[in-house]
Design a protein around this motif. Structure first.
Motif, PDB file in Angstrom:
ATOM      1  N   ILE A 146      58.366  22.306 -27.096  1.00 27.67           N
ATOM      2  CA  ILE A 146      59.066  21.529 -26.074  1.00 27.67           C
ATOM      3  C   ILE A 146      59.925  20.452 -26.732  1.00 27.67           C
ATOM      4  O   ILE A 146      61.088  20.239 -26.354  1.00 27.67           O
ATOM      5  N   LYS A 147      59.382  19.775 -27.730  1.00 32.38           N
ATOM      6  CA  LYS A 147      60.140  18.729 -28.420  1.00 32.38           C
ATOM      7  C   LYS A 147      61.359  19.319 -29.137  1.00 32.38           C
ATOM      8  O   LYS A 147      62.431  18.703 -29.172  1.00 32.38           O
ATOM      9  N   ALA A 148      61.199  20.509 -29.739  1.00 32.84           N
ATOM     10  CA  ALA A 148      62.330  21.153 -30.409  1.00 32.84           C
ATOM     11  C   ALA A 148      63.435  21.482 -29.411  1.00 32.84           C
ATOM     12  O   ALA A 148      64.627  21.324 -29.704  1.00 32.84           O
ATOM     13  N   CYS A 149      63.039  21.939 -28.231  1.00 36.93           N
ATOM     14  CA  CYS A 149      64.025  22.282 -27.199  1.00 36.93           C
ATOM     15  C   CYS A 149      64.697  21.032 -26.633  1.00 36.93           C
ATOM     16  O   CYS A 149      65.903  21.021 -26.359  1.00 36.93           O
ATOM     17  N   LYS A 150      63.933  19.966 -26.467  1.00 38.94           N
ATOM     18  CA  LYS A 150      64.519  18.699 -26.016  1.00 38.94           C
ATOM     19  C   LYS A 150      65.527  18.186 -27.030  1.00 38.94           C
ATOM     20  O   LYS A 150      66.567  17.618 -26.663  1.00 38.94           O
ATOM     21  N   ARG A 151      65.231  18.391 -28.303  1.00 41.19           N
ATOM     22  CA  ARG A 151      66.150  17.961 -29.362  1.00 41.19           C
ATOM     23  C   ARG A 151      67.484  18.681 -29.225  1.00 41.19           C
ATOM     24  O   ARG A 151      68.551  18.063 -29.350  1.00 41.19           O
ATOM     25  N   HIS A 152      67.428  19.994 -28.972  1.00 44.72           N
ATOM     26  CA  HIS A 152      68.669  20.765 -28.815  1.00 44.72           C
ATOM     27  C   HIS A 152      69.476  20.241 -27.624  1.00 44.72           C
ATOM     28  O   HIS A 152      70.702  20.036 -27.737  1.00 44.72           O
ATOM     29  N   LEU A 153      68.831  20.019 -26.493  1.00 44.72           N
ATOM     30  CA  LEU A 153      69.543  19.549 -25.296  1.00 44.72           C
ATOM     31  C   LEU A 153      70.097  18.141 -25.499  1.00 44.72           C
ATOM     32  O   LEU A 153      71.215  17.838 -25.052  1.00 44.72           O
ATOM     33  N   ARG A 154      69.335  17.309 -26.175  1.00 43.97           N
ATOM     34  CA  ARG A 154      69.822  15.953 -26.468  1.00 43.97           C
ATOM     35  C   ARG A 154      71.040  15.998 -27.377  1.00 43.97           C
ATOM     36  O   ARG A 154      72.018  15.262 -27.188  1.00 43.97           O
ATOM     37  N   ASP A 155      70.999  16.887 -28.376  1.00 43.31           N
ATOM     38  CA  ASP A 155      72.111  16.984 -29.309  1.00 43.31           C
ATOM     39  C   ASP A 155      73.374  17.509 -28.630  1.00 43.31           C
ATOM     40  O   ASP A 155      74.493  17.133 -29.009  1.00 43.31           O
ATOM     41  N   LEU A 156      73.204  18.368 -27.644  1.00 47.18           N
ATOM     42  CA  LEU A 156      74.370  18.853 -26.897  1.00 47.18           C
ATOM     43  C   LEU A 156      75.088  17.700 -26.190  1.00 47.18           C
ATOM     44  O   LEU A 156      76.325  17.688 -26.090  1.00 47.18           O
ATOM     45  N   GLU A 157      74.317  16.731 -25.709  1.00 49.44           N
ATOM     46  CA  GLU A 157      74.906  15.605 -24.988  1.00 49.44           C
ATOM     47  C   GLU A 157      75.688  14.677 -25.904  1.00 49.44           C
ATOM     48  O   GLU A 157      76.615  13.999 -25.457  1.00 49.44           O
ATOM     49  N   ARG A 158      75.340  14.649 -27.190  1.00 52.09           N
ATOM     50  CA  ARG A 158      76.014  13.724 -28.107  1.00 52.09           C
ATOM     51  C   ARG A 158      76.859  14.440 -29.154  1.00 52.09           C
ATOM     52  O   ARG A 158      77.364  13.804 -30.088  1.00 52.09           O
ATOM     53  N   GLN A 159      77.034  15.744 -29.019  1.00 54.87           N
ATOM     54  CA  GLN A 159      77.757  16.512 -30.032  1.00 54.87           C
ATOM     55  C   GLN A 159      79.194  16.043 -30.180  1.00 54.87           C
ATOM     56  O   GLN A 159      79.849  15.637 -29.215  1.00 54.87           O
ATOM     57  N   GLY A 160      79.660  16.059 -31.420  1.00 55.95           N
ATOM     58  CA  GLY A 160      81.046  15.720 -31.710  1.00 55.95           C
ATOM     59  C   GLY A 160      81.371  14.248 -31.703  1.00 55.95           C
ATOM     60  O   GLY A 160      82.540  13.875 -31.822  1.00 55.95           O
ATOM     61  N   THR A 161      80.377  13.393 -31.592  1.00 59.62           N
ATOM     62  CA  THR A 161      80.624  11.953 -31.574  1.00 59.62           C
ATOM     63  C   THR A 161      80.681  11.416 -32.994  1.00 59.62           C
ATOM     64  O   THR A 161      80.347  12.105 -33.957  1.00 59.62           O
ATOM     65  N   ASP A 162      81.090  10.147 -33.122  1.00 58.80           N
ATOM     66  CA  ASP A 162      81.194   9.546 -34.450  1.00 58.80           C
ATOM     67  C   ASP A 162      79.834   9.477 -35.133  1.00 58.80           C
ATOM     68  O   ASP A 162      79.739   9.645 -36.356  1.00 58.80           O
ATOM     69  N   ASN A 163      78.792   9.233 -34.349  1.00 60.53           N
ATOM     70  CA  ASN A 163      77.453   9.119 -34.921  1.00 60.53           C
ATOM     71  C   ASN A 163      76.761  10.462 -35.097  1.00 60.53           C
ATOM     72  O   ASN A 163      75.707  10.538 -35.733  1.00 60.53           O
ATOM     73  N   PHE A 164      77.359  11.492 -34.501  1.00 57.15           N
ATOM     74  CA  PHE A 164      76.747  12.828 -34.595  1.00 57.15           C
ATOM     75  C   PHE A 164      77.870  13.859 -34.694  1.00 57.15           C
ATOM     76  O   PHE A 164      78.299  14.445 -33.694  1.00 57.15           O
ATOM     77  N   PRO A 165      78.370  14.083 -35.912  1.00 55.17           N
ATOM     78  CA  PRO A 165      79.582  14.897 -36.100  1.00 55.17           C
ATOM     79  C   PRO A 165      79.343  16.403 -36.107  1.00 55.17           C
ATOM     80  O   PRO A 165      79.987  17.132 -36.872  1.00 55.17           O
ATOM     81  N   PHE A 166      78.415  16.869 -35.297  1.00 54.79           N
ATOM     82  CA  PHE A 166      78.118  18.293 -35.237  1.00 54.79           C
ATOM     83  C   PHE A 166      78.375  18.812 -33.823  1.00 54.79           C
ATOM     84  O   PHE A 166      78.254  18.070 -32.840  1.00 54.79           O
ATOM     85  N   VAL A 167      78.724  20.096 -33.746  1.00 57.09           N
ATOM     86  CA  VAL A 167      78.932  20.744 -32.450  1.00 57.09           C
ATOM     87  C   VAL A 167      78.193  22.073 -32.443  1.00 57.09           C
ATOM     88  O   VAL A 167      77.958  22.675 -33.501  1.00 57.09           O
ATOM     89  N   PHE A 168      77.811  22.501 -31.248  1.00 52.15           N
ATOM     90  CA  PHE A 168      77.167  23.803 -31.120  1.00 52.15           C
ATOM     91  C   PHE A 168      78.249  24.840 -30.839  1.00 52.15           C
ATOM     92  O   PHE A 168      78.824  24.895 -29.754  1.00 52.15           O
ATOM     93  N   ASP A 169      78.545  25.647 -31.848  1.00 55.89           N
ATOM     94  CA  ASP A 169      79.581  26.673 -31.769  1.00 55.89           C
ATOM     95  C   ASP A 169      78.922  27.981 -31.323  1.00 55.89           C
ATOM     96  O   ASP A 169      78.235  28.638 -32.109  1.00 55.89           O
ATOM     97  N   GLU A 170      79.116  28.336 -30.078  1.00 55.56           N
ATOM     98  CA  GLU A 170      78.483  29.537 -29.544  1.00 55.56           C
ATOM     99  C   GLU A 170      78.913  30.788 -30.285  1.00 55.56           C
ATOM    100  O   GLU A 170      78.131  31.745 -30.412  1.00 55.56           O
TER     101      GLU A 170
END
Length: 581
Positions: free
Chosen positions: A26-50
């Motif tokens: 559950i925590k791993a899945c929450k991490r993925h969803l949280r990262d989607l909300e902040r993807q591509g920002t200055d503090n988190f320069p990663f994006v989920f490329d489908e």
């Protein structure tokens, strides 16, 4: 509402309770969803490329099963496998397109297709892995001379994993046309490279420059030698990955796998922040009843969508459960708990501090505070001289006015021997010596003068009075005679169960009662975690090493127990001056 990508849909279903999962998944899945909300920002320069995630999904469609009911058929990934693979391969840097995750840690019970996934990932590394800017597959840049290494615990296991991947390549026409597959090697037809195998007993330990390191059965690795060698070479590549898919194991205090597992859990609870480390753990939860079949899918996601294969695994698991618990055999029960519901267990030996280590660690206080507690006290000094070529120890214990037992210990080891252990067993003696938890003596043997000098330093620095010196008679005759000549009272502590049992039991009892205080010496803590309990027919116990080799030592704890044997004799005396060893 538009449909979500399979990776994200799975994470959503787990978080909202539509799929049964343990707390760590559950925590791993929450991490993925949280990262989607902040993807591509200055503090988190990663994006989920489908498209990158889909690329690994499409690759597995080219792979064929090589054993079991589905042998020869194309692999169809389950939703949980799409979450794992989609996460590892789909998250990329927003500008460079380089993969976000450099480490992948997946823990799941036996029978959930671990070998199949590892083989597919290895072959993908040889053929399909590339770097390209997000959402632009036409700009893909492949590694020249891709180097994939399978790291296993021994040569036999390395051959099995490499052989599985070779069989998959031979059975998969679309993959075979890209590779040269011989009996002893696999390489790419146009980009060359190689798929190698490595273990501790393989002669070539050169880490090379791997793009990908597949770490098999991490829970079985007793040292990190092979892993460290390979990981050091990964920095030579633009994009690298070290995935491991493993089950739980034994030796929860010492194994490399458990240490990695602890790191993964700390990342999942944000105690460690590492955006390049992917972790997902599938096990039954602490509060789950292992006899309850309804919780088994937490560790065995293949049970969520039953088919001929998963039904066979379920029946096997149920049969093994009945046999293990029906027999009452602790070894069978441990094996079932590890392999089938993916829970870490203690070793087959009776670990002395099993279930007590967290309590012990919680009883540590800072060194300066501990020094004040033992200042101007009277107590007992314990020795475990052991072999002069390896770890030797002294210890001090004293009863405090509040009824607690204060405990400290120190180790001594020849510098040559310490270097050997650091290389072969990853025991950090030099690091401990730097922090003054132990002393490295010059040459190949311990000079007992160092131990005597340390005792005198303790007397001077803390103003302690040594009531008795309690020593193991092995190798100690001259040492004891010398101290007796200086006016000390030396007491020989025989090493049989009748002499040691009371003190050994009392020490653990004091830990559980919270009536011990210590200075947090990591070497002493390590010795505690290594100790195995040996008993006689009358219930008397003593301590032993867990392994016959010299790497897993208990000497500091043995010195403490020697001192405690005599400290217990004086426990009830009036305490005008506090007793201390």
């Amino acid at each position: 509402m538009a449909s979500q990508h399979p990776t994200t849909q799975y994470a959503t279903d787990v978080v909202y309770g539509n799929i049964i999962a343990c707390q760590w998944e559950i925590k791993a899945c929450k991490r993925h969803l949280r990262d989607l909300e902040r993807q591509g920002t200055d503090n988190f320069p990663f994006v989920f490329d489908e498209t990158r995630a889909n690329r690994i999904f499409d690759w597995f469609k080219l792979c064929r099963h090589v054993r079991g009911a589905f042998s020869g058929k194309p692999i169809e990934l389950d939703d949980w496998q799409k979450f794992d693979l989609g996460s590892i391969f789909g998250w990329v840097h927003k500008t460079s397109g380089k993969r976000r995750f450099k480490v992948g840690y997946i823990r799941v019970a036996r029978g959930n297709g671990k070998s199949t996934i590892m083989s597919g990932i290895a072959l993908y590394g040889m053929c399909g892995d590339a770097i390209y800017p997000p959402y632009h597959p036409e700009l893909a840049r492949y590694e020249i001379s891709p180097e994939i290494v399978c790291a296993a615990v021994d040569k036999e296991q390395a051959n099995i994993v490499w052989g599985d991947a070779r069989e998959m390549a031979l059975a998969s026409p679309d993959i075979l046309k890209r590779l040269k597959v011989a009996k002893t090697y696999i390489s790419h037809k146009t980009r060359c490279g190689a798929f190698k195998k490595m273990s501790k007993d393989v002669n070539n330990k050169d880490g090379g420059a791997p793009c990908m390191v597949i770490i098999d059965e991490l829970h079985k690795h007793r040292t990190s030698e092979v892993k460290d060698t390979l990981m050091s070479g990964m920095g030579k590549r633009e994009q690298c990955l070290a995935p491991s898919i493993t089950t739980a194991g034994t030796d929860a205090e010492n194994s490399i796998g458990k240490k990695e597992d602890d790191i993964a859990k700390k990342i999942l609870i944000d105690e460690i922040v590492d955006e390049t480390y992917f972790a997902v753990i599938r096990e039954i939860d602490d509060e789950d009843n292992p006899h309850d079949e309804s919780c088994w899918p937490k560790a065995n996601p293949i049970f969520r969508n039953m088919n001929a294969y998963s039904e066979e695994i379920f029946d096997t698991m149920k049969r093994e459960h009945n046999l293990a618990f029906g027999s009452g055999d602790p070894a069978k029960i441990r094996e079932w708990m590890i392999k089938r519901v993916d829970r870490w267990q203690t070793d087959a030996e009776n670990k002395y501090m099993s279930g007590c280590m967290d309590k012990w660690k919680a009883l540590a206080v800072p060194r300066d505070e501990f020094s004040k507690l033992i200042y101007n006290t009277e107590g007992f000094y314990g020795d475990d001289l052991s072999k002069t070529t390896d770890l030797t120890a002294d210890a001090y214990v004293t009863w405090l006015p509040d009824g607690r037992l204060a405990v400290t210990a120190h180790g001594f080891i020849p510098e040559e021997r310490a270097t050997q252990h650091e290389h072969s067993d990853r025991v950090p003696y030099k690091h401990w010596a730097k922090d003054n938890w132990c002393t490295l003596t010059s040459g190949a043997v311990v000079d007992y003068n160092f131990i005597e000098s340390h005792m005198h330093d303790m007397e001077f620095d803390h103003k302690i009075i040594i009531k008795e010196i309690c020593y193991d008679p092995y190798n100690a005759t001259q040492y004891a005679n010398n101290l007796t000549g200086q006016g000390y009272t030396c007491v020989e502590i025989r090493q049989g169960v009748q002499t040691l049992s009371e003190a050994t039991k009392k020490f653990r009892e004091l830990v559980l009662q919270g009536k011990i205080v210590h200075d947090g010496n990591p070497l002493l803590t390590w010795c505690l975690s290594n100790a195995v309990e040996v008993s006689d027919n009358n219930g008397n116990i003593k301590l032993s090493k867990k392994h016959k080799d010299d790497s897993q030592r208990i000497d500091l704890l043995a010195a403490v127990i020697n001192a405690l044997v005599r400290a217990l004799v004086f426990e009830e005396e009036p305490q005008g001056r506090v007793f201390f060893v």
